[in-house]
Design an enzyme around this catalytic site. Sequence first.
Site, PDB file in Angstrom:
ATOM      1  N   HIS A 133     -51.502 -21.433  73.536  1.00 54.64           N
ATOM      2  CA  HIS A 133     -50.274 -21.464  74.341  1.00 54.64           C
ATOM      3  C   HIS A 133     -50.021 -22.875  74.875  1.00 54.64           C
ATOM      4  O   HIS A 133     -48.893 -23.382  74.820  1.00 54.64           O
ATOM      5  CB  HIS A 133     -50.399 -20.501  75.538  1.00 54.64           C
TER       6      HIS A 133
ATOM      7  N   HIS B 111     -57.536 -18.872  73.098  1.00 54.41           N
ATOM      8  CA  HIS B 111     -56.234 -18.207  73.194  1.00 54.41           C
ATOM      9  C   HIS B 111     -55.266 -19.005  74.070  1.00 54.41           C
ATOM     10  O   HIS B 111     -54.123 -19.287  73.670  1.00 54.41           O
ATOM     11  CB  HIS B 111     -56.423 -16.801  73.773  1.00 54.41           C
ATOM     12  N   GLU B 112     -55.728 -19.368  75.246  1.00 53.08           N
ATOM     13  CA  GLU B 112     -54.856 -20.101  76.176  1.00 53.08           C
ATOM     14  C   GLU B 112     -54.572 -21.516  75.688  1.00 53.08           C
ATOM     15  O   GLU B 112     -53.495 -22.059  75.938  1.00 53.08           O
ATOM     16  CB  GLU B 112     -55.474 -20.135  77.581  1.00 53.08           C
TER      17      GLU B 112
END
Length: 371
Positions: free
Chosen positions: A29, A25-26
């Site tokens: 980003h 997920h990170e």
Amino acid sequence: MAFLTGAWDYVVPFLVILTILVFVHELGHYLVARWCGVRIEVFSIGFGPELFGWTDRAGTRWKASAIPFGGYVKMFGERDTDESVLSAAERADSFYFKPLHLRAAVVSAGPVANFLFAILLLTGLFATAGEPFTPPVVGAVTPGSAAEIGGIVPGDRFVSIAGKPVDRFEQIQMIVRDNPGVPLPVVVKRGADEVALKVTPQMREDTDHFGNTQRYGFFGISGGTRQFVRLGPAAAVWRAVAETYTISASTLQSVGQMIIGTRTADDLGGPLRIAQISGEVAQVGLVSVVWFLAVLSINLGLINLFPVPVLDGGHLLFYAAEAIRGKPLGQKAQEIGFRIGFALIVGLMVFATWNDLMHLKVFEFLKKLVT
């Protein structure tokens, strides 16, 4: 000592699965932020004091932190900053001064990465172990069941259920499980004819060895023998995308049913439930772990898209308001929104953890210890 050994059988798989999902997920980003020219100050797995880490050539501090629940990417200039105190180079690196569409892309990248990761995992499974497949043909009907009452007979081939076309028995099971007590329109192929029926799944309850009660819909039909069909690369990708969509739609439908009250919220689980299932699938085998990882990744992506301040979806909601207004929402409005969002998330976590404690019968166990 045996208790601690048993606990670690669940804690370790849970932490490994959680770490993988948070990293993916990170990383979404991070990659899109770098592509948009945003300087990344910190990439952390976990919160709190740093356990170990390193700084790369771009100045990003990569680290693992002491509290292994979640993680974050800290970007330069995430908050409102006085433009006069920044140099031209700093404004170019600042997230806050990026155009609206780039900021939205960075925020969306985390959930998108979770969906892509799930598709990648499922593609690998379908191309190696194979996709589970059972033809949507009724092998047997339980006497007195919802299926018999609704007019289904052995040999019927499902064409659609609840308005959705089906080509696998597993699709029927998924729809029926999610709709206990809800009348479902069914179309079956019987000989050369198509027959329209309406069947209401019966409510059933199962209790596992942890004491968890699961409520689900039940038709009372069985299919043929499940097969695992290995798919070619293109077919595997296509089926992985379709399965990701199906799981997403089913999850959103379940959430909607909880909101309007047609489904109990007792099935809502938190970290303890996830830890329990993580341990169970780890004992079953690698295929089960990968499948569970894919489902959790999809759910993480969906949850983060909910329009709740604090989540990625909340940021996107603010950006939508900014696009309509032509300027960002005021700082006070955003602070109020984040406080409300934080309260909602904390309340949901408390409720889910309470459900976990009740299902795991922790309070009964503690009561026995003091009496």
